[in-house]
Scaffold this motif. Structure first.
Motif, mmCIF file in Angstrom:
data_model
loop_
_atom_site.group_PDB
_atom_site.id
_atom_site.type_symbol
_atom_site.label_atom_id
_atom_site.label_comp_id
_atom_site.label_asym_id
_atom_site.label_seq_id
_atom_site.Cartn_x
_atom_site.Cartn_y
_atom_site.Cartn_z
ATOM 1 N N THR A 150 -10.535 -1.694 -1.602
ATOM 2 C CA THR A 150 -9.936 -0.370 -1.695
ATOM 3 C C THR A 150 -8.748 -0.449 -2.629
ATOM 4 O O THR A 150 -8.132 -1.502 -2.774
ATOM 5 C CB THR A 150 -9.445 0.108 -0.327
ATOM 6 O OG1 THR A 150 -8.644 -0.920 0.252
ATOM 7 C CG2 THR A 150 -10.599 0.405 0.589
ATOM 8 N N ASN A 206 -8.615 2.797 5.923
ATOM 9 C CA ASN A 206 -9.505 1.926 5.155
ATOM 10 C C ASN A 206 -9.104 0.472 5.333
ATOM 11 O O ASN A 206 -9.926 -0.399 5.600
ATOM 12 C CB ASN A 206 -9.415 2.251 3.660
ATOM 13 C CG ASN A 206 -10.413 3.309 3.269
ATOM 14 O OD1 ASN A 206 -11.294 3.649 4.056
ATOM 15 N ND2 ASN A 206 -10.259 3.848 2.078
ATOM 16 N N GLN A 237 -11.332 -2.352 7.199
ATOM 17 C CA GLN A 237 -11.742 -3.445 6.337
ATOM 18 C C GLN A 237 -11.443 -4.784 6.993
ATOM 19 O O GLN A 237 -12.236 -5.708 6.944
ATOM 20 C CB GLN A 237 -10.920 -3.340 5.057
ATOM 21 C CG GLN A 237 -11.576 -3.871 3.833
ATOM 22 C CD GLN A 237 -10.691 -3.521 2.649
ATOM 23 O OE1 GLN A 237 -10.414 -2.352 2.370
ATOM 24 N NE2 GLN A 237 -10.219 -4.536 1.972
ATOM 25 N N ASN A 243 -4.904 0.003 -3.760
ATOM 26 C CA ASN A 243 -3.726 -0.177 -2.919
ATOM 27 C C ASN A 243 -2.765 1.003 -3.025
ATOM 28 O O ASN A 243 -1.698 0.993 -2.438
ATOM 29 C CB ASN A 243 -3.003 -1.480 -3.259
ATOM 30 C CG ASN A 243 -2.140 -1.329 -4.493
ATOM 31 O OD1 ASN A 243 -2.568 -0.714 -5.465
ATOM 32 N ND2 ASN A 243 -0.934 -1.856 -4.443
ATOM 33 N N GLN A 287 -5.699 7.810 4.854
ATOM 34 C CA GLN A 287 -6.952 7.266 4.345
ATOM 35 C C GLN A 287 -6.784 5.810 3.934
ATOM 36 O O GLN A 287 -7.582 4.943 4.294
ATOM 37 C CB GLN A 287 -7.396 8.105 3.149
ATOM 38 C CG GLN A 287 -8.760 7.732 2.628
ATOM 39 C CD GLN A 287 -9.158 8.587 1.432
ATOM 40 O OE1 GLN A 287 -8.429 9.518 1.060
ATOM 41 N NE2 GLN A 287 -10.287 8.285 0.832
ATOM 42 N N LEU A 288 -5.720 5.565 3.209
ATOM 43 C CA LEU A 288 -5.442 4.215 2.728
ATOM 44 C C LEU A 288 -5.287 3.259 3.906
ATOM 45 O O LEU A 288 -5.883 2.175 3.945
ATOM 46 C CB LEU A 288 -4.142 4.264 1.923
ATOM 47 C CG LEU A 288 -3.965 3.326 0.749
ATOM 48 C CD1 LEU A 288 -5.185 3.329 -0.139
ATOM 49 C CD2 LEU A 288 -2.739 3.747 -0.042
ATOM 50 N N TYR A 332 -2.488 5.573 -4.071
ATOM 51 C CA TYR A 332 -2.993 6.824 -4.633
ATOM 52 C C TYR A 332 -1.832 7.573 -5.275
ATOM 53 O O TYR A 332 -0.722 7.571 -4.753
ATOM 54 C CB TYR A 332 -3.573 7.739 -3.552
ATOM 55 C CG TYR A 332 -4.922 7.324 -3.017
ATOM 56 C CD1 TYR A 332 -6.044 7.318 -3.842
ATOM 57 C CD2 TYR A 332 -5.070 6.974 -1.688
ATOM 58 C CE1 TYR A 332 -7.278 6.947 -3.345
ATOM 59 C CE2 TYR A 332 -6.309 6.608 -1.181
ATOM 60 C CZ TYR A 332 -7.414 6.594 -2.020
ATOM 61 O OH TYR A 332 -8.626 6.244 -1.529
ATOM 62 N N TYR A 390 0.851 -1.179 0.000
ATOM 63 C CA TYR A 390 0.000 0.000 0.000
ATOM 64 C C TYR A 390 0.888 1.231 0.000
ATOM 65 O O TYR A 390 1.804 1.325 0.812
ATOM 66 C CB TYR A 390 -0.917 0.003 1.228
ATOM 67 C CG TYR A 390 -2.005 -1.031 1.144
ATOM 68 C CD1 TYR A 390 -3.270 -0.677 0.676
ATOM 69 C CD2 TYR A 390 -1.767 -2.359 1.483
ATOM 70 C CE1 TYR A 390 -4.271 -1.630 0.568
ATOM 71 C CE2 TYR A 390 -2.761 -3.317 1.379
ATOM 72 C CZ TYR A 390 -4.014 -2.948 0.912
ATOM 73 O OH TYR A 390 -5.006 -3.879 0.797
#
Lengths: 337, 337
Positions: A321, A308, A312, A323, A304-305, A325, A160
């Motif tokens: 989501t 989430n 989850q 992995n 955020q990542l 941005y 991520y």
DNA sequence: CTGTTAGCGCTTTCAC
DNA sequence: GTGAAAGCGCTAACAG
């Protein structure tokens, strides 16, 4: 001392288990008891004891942040404080606590990470700055602890991460320079072990090629670090070339070194660009044309990542989501180009 | 999962209670078992579970840091990141974790503090930036939770704090100016509600008086904030005075505003000094004469004070620690004076 | 839908 | 000097 779940349960006339369920939005709870419990909580000003909930096997709702400790860099580059602020914006809105530590070297980074995990304090980790063969990434993977990297990882599929689109960013810079009429554009980058150097160099090459220029290897310089000294050396090297009219660098510090050399050689006609939009570039004369990397966006997205990902894990709704941005950069035109 | 105290006890052939005692350097433990336990701990790479120890009523060894969120200030002034780094240096060496949050306003600061305390997460708090009638200070006192202030409190006797000797710092600046031959020195400060403004103004007045100058009130300007705009306004006001040859400000931002106005009026002959040694002052032309407040020292001292305080509470050795530290400042002469 | 109960890892009386 | 056992506040089966 502080008000506990027991007192809430007592006041609401339910068991502690029910209160716990309300806190975590458990499915099978009647709306009426939900309401009663919520009222009791706010009436007593109840805040769950993080230690207890963490001990009992819950997400401690805390994120550990590992920062490198390059004092000079920290001081000159607003990147870190902005990234931290960005992280805080999102994390705080989700009720997460933030833990940080500065580390002197990779070994210390790993030590901190171990402490974070073993102490049971953190649910996930955000790593700032990534190099190739990052032992922190390796370690976190080996214990499969949730983490997000700010920077591009070696294995982008199974990690991520958030990053700028560094390829695109440098691509834009070069096109901007070409549009402005520059033709023979050199490149000064940091150590090739950093992914970011590679990506920006590729962006440079691609942009040049697409516009019909094919820089030889002698037009590309990669320093040992991101320092002014390296920039100075880079400029020295590139100045041996004929007809050079611009130098795109991957970092403001490098750019400052380049400018110094150019100044010394009275070659201020050569355009220079940096990266990171540091304070010095804003206020020096001439102002440095540079790229803002949007550090607070990077931080926000990282948080955020990670959050989430964490939520989850606990819930069963398998929301997929992304992995990673990619955060937009912004070219800041100033005097040097 | 992680290795627990039980496993250590098993390997060492003692009870968990004994292991716990060894960890906390309890008095009545034989040297031999101490050794055995220590060996077992390092052999297993044992790290105590902070959540559990905190739950069981121990110092969670975590410090909460409350930061204001003035994005502009944060970006331009390396104070915060340096203070955070300073805190981390000491705290990490003592095995403490650091929690941080940015707050938008005083109410949010209080909310965060409440969360920190009620969650059982932190053993103590460090507050950055202090105003008069600080509700955070008030709140922390009302619940008698351990905290240290970076900045001077209203009640210096009964609060733990670190600060620069702001009186002395400005005293030095003014003497420096007088030594350089300046005579009619004006003062531009921030809001009078900030203690720091008051102290520096007093230093200014005292230094002037001691050297035989007695500035009228019209030579002292106090803005509504620490912004460039306020500095600009201040200069505007002071320029109505005859024979002014220097302006001492309490902040680099104010100084930049002053310089702008002076530039506009072609009065670059007037000397200007700032405070905080911001990056812009370093790189602009002319370089700003300023004062470095040693933010990392402030942070380090704050952490030291707080941790001493916390460890004192638990141990019975009544070591009397000071309730504050004064950190040296450093005059940085540059072009503007 | 909700209560009962065991237990997370550690500290801390209270015995011995 | 050291061990046994209770309990910190909360969650998560397991019942019902």
């Amino acid at each position: 001392m502080a008000v506990t779940i027991k007192e809430v349960a007592l006041l609401a006339g339910v068991s502690t288990a029910t209160v716990s369920r309300v806190i975590h939005n458990h499915d099978r709870i009647s709306d009426s008891t939900k309401q009663v419990v919520r009222d009791a909580m706010s009436q007593l000003g109840y805040i769950p004891n993080a230690a207890a909930s963490s001990l009992a096997g819950k997400n401690p709702k805390t994120i550990g942040i590992v920062l490198p400790n390059n004092p000079g860099e920290l001081f000159k580059n607003p990147f870190f404080i902005n990234a931290m602020r960005g992280i805080s914006v999102y994390a705080q809105s989700k009720g997460y606590f933030l833990l940080y530590s500065f580390s002197r070297d990779e070994q210390e980074e790993i030590d901190f990470i171990q402490n974070y995990i073993r102490s049971g304090w953190v649910s996930g980790i955000i790593l700032l700055a990534s190099r190739e063969h990052d032992r922190c990434v390796e370690y976190l993977n080996s214990v499969s602890f949730p983490f997000v990297l700010i920077g591009r990882p070696e294995d982008p599929q199974h990690t991520y991460w958030v990053d700028n689109d560094n390829f695109q960013a440098m691509y834009q810079v070069v096109n901007y320079l070409i549009d402005k009429g520059y033709r023979k554009i050199g490149f000064v980058g940091g150590p090739p072990t950093f992914r970011v150097t590679y990506d920006r160099m590729t962006g440079y090459r691609q942009a040049m090629n697409n516009r019909g220029f094919f820089p030889e290897d002698s037009m590309v310089f990669q320093g040992d670090d991101f320092s002014e000294e390296s920039g100075y050396l880079g400029a020295e090297r590139l100045l041996t070339l004929n007809g050079l009219d611009a130098i795109a660098t991957t970092d403001d510090q490098l750019a400052f070194g380049v400018l110094e050399k150019l100044h010394k050689e009275h070659r201020e006609d050569i355009a220079v660009t940096g990266f990171n939009n540091t304070v010095r570039g804003t206020y020096q004369h001439p102002g440095l044309t540079t790229v803002d990397v949007n550090a607070d966006q990077l931080g926000e997205r990282a948080a955020q990542l990670l959050i989430n990902l964490l939520e989850q894990q606990t819930s069963n709704h398998q929301i997929i989501t992304p992995n990673h941005y990619l955060v937009e950069t912004q070219l800041i035109p100033r005097d040097t180009a």
